[in-house]
Design a protein around this motif. Structure first.
Motif, PDB file in Angstrom:
ATOM      1  N   ASP A   1      62.027  44.927  68.865  1.00  0.00           N
ATOM      2  CA  ASP A   1      60.888  44.037  69.076  1.00  0.00           C
ATOM      3  C   ASP A   1      59.600  44.836  69.054  1.00  0.00           C
ATOM      4  OD1 ASP A   1      63.191  42.379  70.568  1.00  0.00           O
ATOM      5  OD2 ASP A   1      61.537  41.035  69.999  1.00  0.00           O
ATOM      6  N   LEU A   2      58.668  44.334  68.277  1.00  0.00           N
ATOM      7  CA  LEU A   2      57.380  45.011  68.110  1.00  0.00           C
ATOM      8  C   LEU A   2      56.251  44.011  68.361  1.00  0.00           C
ATOM      9  CD1 LEU A   2      58.077  46.649  64.629  1.00  0.00           C
ATOM     10  CD2 LEU A   2      58.145  47.836  66.807  1.00  0.00           C
ATOM     11  N   THR A   3      55.094  44.517  68.706  1.00  0.00           N
ATOM     12  CA  THR A   3      53.907  43.664  68.793  1.00  0.00           C
ATOM     13  C   THR A   3      52.939  44.049  67.678  1.00  0.00           C
ATOM     14  OG1 THR A   3      52.754  45.206  70.259  1.00  0.00           O
ATOM     15  CG2 THR A   3      54.076  43.474  71.296  1.00  0.00           C
ATOM     16  N   LEU A   4      52.091  43.097  67.329  1.00  0.00           N
ATOM     17  CA  LEU A   4      51.020  43.347  66.362  1.00  0.00           C
ATOM     18  C   LEU A   4      49.861  42.449  66.775  1.00  0.00           C
ATOM     19  CD1 LEU A   4      50.163  44.763  63.751  1.00  0.00           C
ATOM     20  CD2 LEU A   4      51.095  42.824  62.491  1.00  0.00           C
ATOM     21  N   CYS A   5      48.763  43.072  67.154  1.00  0.00           N
ATOM     22  CA  CYS A   5      47.652  42.297  67.698  1.00  0.00           C
ATOM     23  C   CYS A   5      46.464  42.307  66.736  1.00  0.00           C
ATOM     24  CB  CYS A   5      47.257  42.865  69.056  1.00  0.00           C
ATOM     25  SG  CYS A   5      46.109  41.809  69.926  1.00  0.00           S
TER      26      CYS A   5
ATOM     27  N   GLY B   1      46.832  45.585  62.114  1.00  0.00           N
ATOM     28  CA  GLY B   1      46.484  45.314  63.494  1.00  0.00           C
ATOM     29  C   GLY B   1      47.106  46.379  64.388  1.00  0.00           C
ATOM     30  N   PHE B   2      46.972  46.176  65.716  1.00  0.00           N
ATOM     31  CA  PHE B   2      47.389  47.208  66.667  1.00  0.00           C
ATOM     32  C   PHE B   2      48.669  46.787  67.375  1.00  0.00           C
ATOM     33  CE2 PHE B   2      42.898  47.157  65.922  1.00  0.00           C
ATOM     34  CZ  PHE B   2      42.655  48.487  65.612  1.00  0.00           C
ATOM     35  N   GLY B   3      49.590  47.709  67.527  1.00  0.00           N
ATOM     36  CA  GLY B   3      50.821  47.334  68.211  1.00  0.00           C
ATOM     37  C   GLY B   3      51.884  48.394  68.086  1.00  0.00           C
ATOM     38  N   GLY B   4      53.071  48.054  68.586  1.00  0.00           N
ATOM     39  CA  GLY B   4      54.172  49.005  68.545  1.00  0.00           C
ATOM     40  C   GLY B   4      55.372  48.432  69.267  1.00  0.00           C
ATOM     41  N   LYS B   5      56.308  49.311  69.558  1.00  0.00           N
ATOM     42  CA  LYS B   5      57.568  48.885  70.169  1.00  0.00           C
ATOM     43  C   LYS B   5      57.399  48.504  71.634  1.00  0.00           C
ATOM     44  CE  LYS B   5      59.438  52.863  68.297  1.00  0.00           C
ATOM     45  NZ  LYS B   5      58.644  52.892  67.077  1.00  0.00           N
ATOM     46  N   LEU B   6      58.175  47.505  72.056  1.00  0.00           N
ATOM     47  CA  LEU B   6      58.225  47.181  73.476  1.00  0.00           C
ATOM     48  C   LEU B   6      58.940  48.307  74.221  1.00  0.00           C
ATOM     49  CD1 LEU B   6      57.627  44.275  72.395  1.00  0.00           C
ATOM     50  CD2 LEU B   6      59.094  43.441  74.234  1.00  0.00           C
TER      51      LEU B   6
ATOM     52  N   VAL C   1      56.438  40.847  75.840  1.00  0.00           N
ATOM     53  CA  VAL C   1      55.650  40.964  74.611  1.00  0.00           C
ATOM     54  C   VAL C   1      54.159  41.121  74.947  1.00  0.00           C
ATOM     55  CG1 VAL C   1      54.857  39.644  72.598  1.00  0.00           C
ATOM     56  CG2 VAL C   1      57.307  39.761  73.127  1.00  0.00           C
ATOM     57  N   LEU C   2      53.673  40.300  75.869  1.00  0.00           N
ATOM     58  CA  LEU C   2      52.249  40.342  76.193  1.00  0.00           C
ATOM     59  C   LEU C   2      51.853  41.652  76.872  1.00  0.00           C
ATOM     60  CD1 LEU C   2      51.651  36.650  77.335  1.00  0.00           C
ATOM     61  CD2 LEU C   2      50.764  37.758  75.273  1.00  0.00           C
ATOM     62  N   GLN C   3      52.718  42.131  77.778  1.00  0.00           N
ATOM     63  CA  GLN C   3      52.424  43.425  78.430  1.00  0.00           C
ATOM     64  C   GLN C   3      52.358  44.537  77.400  1.00  0.00           C
ATOM     65  OE1 GLN C   3      55.747  43.493  81.142  1.00  0.00           O
ATOM     66  NE2 GLN C   3      54.578  42.596  82.840  1.00  0.00           N
ATOM     67  N   ALA C   4      53.308  44.526  76.471  1.00  0.00           N
ATOM     68  CA  ALA C   4      53.329  45.573  75.445  1.00  0.00           C
ATOM     69  C   ALA C   4      52.090  45.479  74.564  1.00  0.00           C
ATOM     70  CB  ALA C   4      54.595  45.449  74.593  1.00  0.00           C
ATOM     71  N   ALA C   5      51.687  44.251  74.231  1.00  0.00           N
ATOM     72  CA  ALA C   5      50.517  44.072  73.364  1.00  0.00           C
ATOM     73  C   ALA C   5      49.258  44.621  74.033  1.00  0.00           C
ATOM     74  CB  ALA C   5      50.352  42.591  73.026  1.00  0.00           C
TER      75      ALA C   5
ATOM     76  N   LEU D   1      63.114  44.270  62.184  1.00  0.00           N
ATOM     77  CA  LEU D   1      61.918  44.410  63.017  1.00  0.00           C
ATOM     78  C   LEU D   1      61.404  43.019  63.381  1.00  0.00           C
ATOM     79  CD1 LEU D   1      60.079  47.226  60.998  1.00  0.00           C
ATOM     80  CD2 LEU D   1      61.682  47.484  62.915  1.00  0.00           C
ATOM     81  N   HIS D   2      61.591  42.635  64.635  1.00  0.00           N
ATOM     82  CA  HIS D   2      61.043  41.365  65.115  1.00  0.00           C
ATOM     83  C   HIS D   2      59.621  41.617  65.575  1.00  0.00           C
ATOM     84  CE1 HIS D   2      64.628  38.982  64.874  1.00  0.00           C
ATOM     85  NE2 HIS D   2      65.316  39.943  65.448  1.00  0.00           N
ATOM     86  N   THR D   3      58.674  41.160  64.782  1.00  0.00           N
ATOM     87  CA  THR D   3      57.279  41.479  65.071  1.00  0.00           C
ATOM     88  C   THR D   3      56.564  40.245  65.628  1.00  0.00           C
ATOM     89  OG1 THR D   3      57.321  43.147  63.338  1.00  0.00           O
ATOM     90  CG2 THR D   3      55.162  42.426  64.083  1.00  0.00           C
ATOM     91  N   HIS D   4      56.093  40.381  66.852  1.00  0.00           N
ATOM     92  CA  HIS D   4      55.384  39.298  67.534  1.00  0.00           C
ATOM     93  C   HIS D   4      53.892  39.489  67.304  1.00  0.00           C
ATOM     94  CE1 HIS D   4      59.134  38.299  69.677  1.00  0.00           C
ATOM     95  NE2 HIS D   4      59.326  39.609  69.632  1.00  0.00           N
ATOM     96  N   VAL D   5      53.301  38.534  66.583  1.00  0.00           N
ATOM     97  CA  VAL D   5      51.887  38.673  66.219  1.00  0.00           C
ATOM     98  C   VAL D   5      51.038  37.892  67.205  1.00  0.00           C
ATOM     99  CG1 VAL D   5      50.179  38.427  64.378  1.00  0.00           C
ATOM    100  CG2 VAL D   5      52.584  38.846  63.797  1.00  0.00           C
TER     101      VAL D   5
END
Ligand code: 6OG
Length: 167
Positions: free
Chosen positions: A9-13, A39-44, A50-54, A88-92
């Motif tokens: 799980d990844l984030t992308l902001c 955008g900005f992000g990375g692995k949880l 998800v929000l904390q990681a973002a 890669l599950h990317t949460h945008v």
């Protein structure tokens, strides 16, 4: 074709300054996507939402302070590469209204060198190949679920699928 033994799980902001019609992108200095704007992000990290990681990744990568409540979940994108065992599950997430007084000014980090781009000058030629298909729709307010199967060269796309979701 999207069955893989591992997933991450990844984030992308996406930092959007709606009023001035600008977006903040970072030039990735190392790792996956090096040499591309994104955008900005990375692995949880273990135990993180998800929000904390973002929030953490935005702070680490470009120095901006954003709050969880300000971030809007706009897409869930699944990226696969032909011969990689990992999905890669990317949460945008979108920060819709950047303000320097609230969030501070962007500064470079070892991971990313940030730069503002006008909405009509997004550098798709120097971004991940899939971005041109979903980025404009997310900026236009759509919520998306999508998946992309990339060739191992990380440029070619073998297939992709995007649909609008209500949640
Ligand atoms: P680290 O490995 O640096 O996190 N990412 C992608 N972003 C786009 N736009 N397209 C892709 O297509 C991507 N694959 C990964 C997610 C990697 C960062 O790169 C994003 C993370 O923000 C394949 O921890």
């Amino acid at each position: 074709r999207y069955d893989r033994p591992y997933s991450k799980d990844l984030t992308l902001c996406i930092i959007h300054d709606r009023e001035n019609r600008k977006m903040l992108l970072g030039m990735k200095q190392r790792g996956l996507g090096q040499g591309k704007w994104n955008g900005f992000g990375g692995k949880l990290e273990p135990g993180e939402t998800v929000l904390q990681a973002a929030v953490r990744e935005v702070q680490e990568e470009c120095g901006l302070t954003v709050r969880e409540e300000e971030l809007v979940k706009v897409a869930h994108l699944t990226f696969a590469f032909t011969s990689s065992p990992t999905l890669l599950h990317t949460h945008v997430l979108l920060l819709p209204t950047y303000s320097p007084t609230l969030h501070g000014l962007p500064k470079p980090s070892p991971e990313m060198v940030p730069k503002w781009f006008r909405e009509d000058e997004i550098p798709y030629g120097e971004m991940w190949t899939g971005d041109r298909y979903w980025w404009p729709r997310v900026l236009g307010g759509e919520k998306l679920r999508g998946r992309f199967l990339f060739e191992d060269d990380q440029v070619g796309i073998r297939e992709s699928e995007i649909r609008v979701v209500t949640e």
